[in-house]
Design a protein around this motif. Sequence first.
Motif, PDB file in Angstrom:
ATOM      1  N   VAL A  13      -1.085  -1.977  -3.018  1.00 20.55           N
ATOM      2  CA  VAL A  13       0.188  -2.655  -2.735  1.00 20.55           C
ATOM      3  C   VAL A  13       1.219  -2.226  -3.776  1.00 20.55           C
ATOM      4  CG1 VAL A  13      -0.925  -4.642  -1.644  1.00 20.55           C
ATOM      5  CG2 VAL A  13      -0.505  -4.659  -4.117  1.00 20.55           C
ATOM      6  N   PRO A  14       2.517  -2.446  -3.496  1.00 21.58           N
ATOM      7  CA  PRO A  14       3.550  -2.032  -4.449  1.00 21.58           C
ATOM      8  C   PRO A  14       3.410  -2.701  -5.813  1.00 21.58           C
ATOM      9  CG  PRO A  14       4.522  -2.529  -2.303  1.00 21.58           C
ATOM     10  CD  PRO A  14       3.099  -2.993  -2.244  1.00 21.58           C
ATOM     11  N   LYS A  19       4.651   2.510  -9.665  1.00 20.71           N
ATOM     12  CA  LYS A  19       5.806   3.172  -9.075  1.00 20.71           C
ATOM     13  C   LYS A  19       6.477   4.107 -10.070  1.00 20.71           C
ATOM     14  CE  LYS A  19      10.123   2.119  -6.646  1.00 20.71           C
ATOM     15  NZ  LYS A  19      11.006   1.050  -6.133  1.00 20.71           N
ATOM     16  N   PRO A  68      -1.232   5.739  -2.456  1.00 18.69           N
ATOM     17  CA  PRO A  68      -0.450   4.600  -1.986  1.00 18.69           C
ATOM     18  C   PRO A  68       0.210   4.869  -0.630  1.00 18.69           C
ATOM     19  CG  PRO A  68       0.852   5.866  -3.529  1.00 18.69           C
ATOM     20  CD  PRO A  68      -0.482   6.552  -3.453  1.00 18.69           C
ATOM     21  N   THR A  69       0.112   3.918   0.276  1.00 18.88           N
ATOM     22  CA  THR A  69       0.819   4.036   1.546  1.00 18.88           C
ATOM     23  C   THR A  69       2.266   3.580   1.408  1.00 18.88           C
ATOM     24  OG1 THR A  69       0.021   1.831   2.157  1.00 18.88           O
ATOM     25  CG2 THR A  69      -1.276   3.718   2.902  1.00 18.88           C
ATOM     26  N   TRP A  70       2.559   2.858   0.319  1.00 11.75           N
ATOM     27  CA  TRP A  70       3.899   2.290   0.123  1.00 11.75           C
ATOM     28  C   TRP A  70       4.821   3.223  -0.666  1.00 11.75           C
ATOM     29  CZ3 TRP A  70       4.881   1.757  -5.094  1.00 11.75           C
ATOM     30  CH2 TRP A  70       3.764   1.707  -5.937  1.00 11.75           C
ATOM     31  N   THR A 226       3.590  -9.004  -2.916  1.00 11.85           N
ATOM     32  CA  THR A 226       2.353  -8.426  -2.392  1.00 11.85           C
ATOM     33  C   THR A 226       1.361  -9.467  -1.874  1.00 11.85           C
ATOM     34  OG1 THR A 226       1.397  -8.360  -4.628  1.00 11.85           O
ATOM     35  CG2 THR A 226       2.550  -6.390  -3.860  1.00 11.85           C
ATOM     36  N   ASN A 242       4.585  -7.014   1.107  1.00 10.38           N
ATOM     37  CA  ASN A 242       4.486  -5.563   0.917  1.00 10.38           C
ATOM     38  C   ASN A 242       5.708  -4.826   1.467  1.00 10.38           C
ATOM     39  OD1 ASN A 242       1.947  -5.902  -0.254  1.00 10.38           O
ATOM     40  ND2 ASN A 242       0.891  -5.703   1.714  1.00 10.38           N
ATOM     41  N   THR A 244       8.650  -2.367   2.053  1.00 12.06           N
ATOM     42  CA  THR A 244       8.876  -0.954   1.760  1.00 12.06           C
ATOM     43  C   THR A 244      10.181  -0.803   0.981  1.00 12.06           C
ATOM     44  OG1 THR A 244      10.134  -0.599   3.799  1.00 12.06           O
ATOM     45  CG2 THR A 244       7.734  -0.323   3.920  1.00 12.06           C
ATOM     46  N   GLN A 245      10.427   0.386   0.472  1.00 14.88           N
ATOM     47  CA  GLN A 245      11.679   0.621  -0.252  1.00 14.88           C
ATOM     48  C   GLN A 245      12.877   0.456   0.675  1.00 14.88           C
ATOM     49  OE1 GLN A 245      10.851   3.380  -4.046  1.00 14.88           O
ATOM     50  NE2 GLN A 245      10.874   4.541  -2.163  1.00 14.88           N
ATOM     51  N   GLN A 247      13.012  -1.607   3.227  1.00 20.62           N
ATOM     52  CA  GLN A 247      13.177  -3.052   3.416  1.00 20.62           C
ATOM     53  C   GLN A 247      13.823  -3.697   2.189  1.00 20.62           C
ATOM     54  OE1 GLN A 247       8.990  -3.794   4.505  1.00 20.62           O
ATOM     55  NE2 GLN A 247       9.738  -4.727   6.396  1.00 20.62           N
TER      56      GLN A 247
END
Length: 355
Positions: A13-14, A19, A68-70, A226, A242, A244-245, A247
């Motif tokens: 998760v983010p 990051k 990471p998927t995020w 998260t 979660n 996204t950037q 969002q």
Amino acid sequence: MKISFVLPGVSRVPVGGYKMIFEYANRLCRRGHDITLIFHCFSGMNRNQHIPKFVKLLYYYFGAYYFPTWFTLDSRIHKICKYKKLIDSELPDGDVICATAIDTAYEVAETASSKGKKVYFIQDYENWNGWTDDKVRKSYCLGMKNIVIAKWLQKIVKSAGADSILIPNGIDFKVFDVDIPISQRTKPIISMLYHKDEHKGSKYGIEALRRLKTKYPALQAILFGTPARPKDLPDWIQYIQNATQEQLRKIYNQSLIYLCPSIKEGFGLTGAEAMACGAAYVASDYGGVHEYTVEGRNVLLSAPKDVDGLINNISRLFDDEKKRIQLAENGYKDIKVLNWDDSVIQFENVIKEIL
């Protein structure tokens, strides 16, 4: 150069700290460096003893390549997952190997010289998860090149008897920018990060929002985080898990005010992102906030855990549109100093000096 970053496990998760490392990895890769991310899952393997070992092995093995998927990593970046103590024979040779957390610092310090010159990237004072103040402070004195993201961390490293180089975090202004002009935002919307950790102060922020709703019935709030939506969160508060950037950019742009009620924070990345998107910033005086704000110019601060202080500062901006616009516009201008290109060049220069 061949550069390895050693992270404390995978990030499903983010997470702000991850990051920052992913940003450095991408940007250094684009500048021609050979980057490897080593996901050191040893501490995670020792937690959650009720979960069978083979299940955790599968999770970390596939997770290191799937996550990471995020965050979109450059496809040229190599990824490795380690479940046990770091062993030199299983690590790539390189020019630099960088510890990114207390969980990885001591082991990175013991790696062979063939793995590269040793760097310690310090993003917070990590006296949690069983790490004592003594062990944290000693980690700064392991002979690695210390890089810190905040002036207050630099002071702590110095008090521990070590030197450090300050490189502030960067903000990607292609990702975070103003879409809805500051002066054209009229809906009373407040956004806030929700986190279960006590030092994030979420309960104080939520209490402030509850009481503000009574004073300003039209108030809307958007929380993101998260964890799953808190069960006791009022129905009128929107929650995005979660985010996204993309969002986050939309959330920040909808907001008149971004609220950060943290008790302790190394930097406060979401506050900086919100400023870049034109939200007026109201926060508790959590320490790291002073790395990129000036009280009264681009932020309104109150003492940590002071719900009344948060309410008063938000009310000031709701009741004085001119003040809210001025604070937000100053924040938007001032946050531009956090330029990623500058941070990456500084990082490169530090590496060149130690090679």
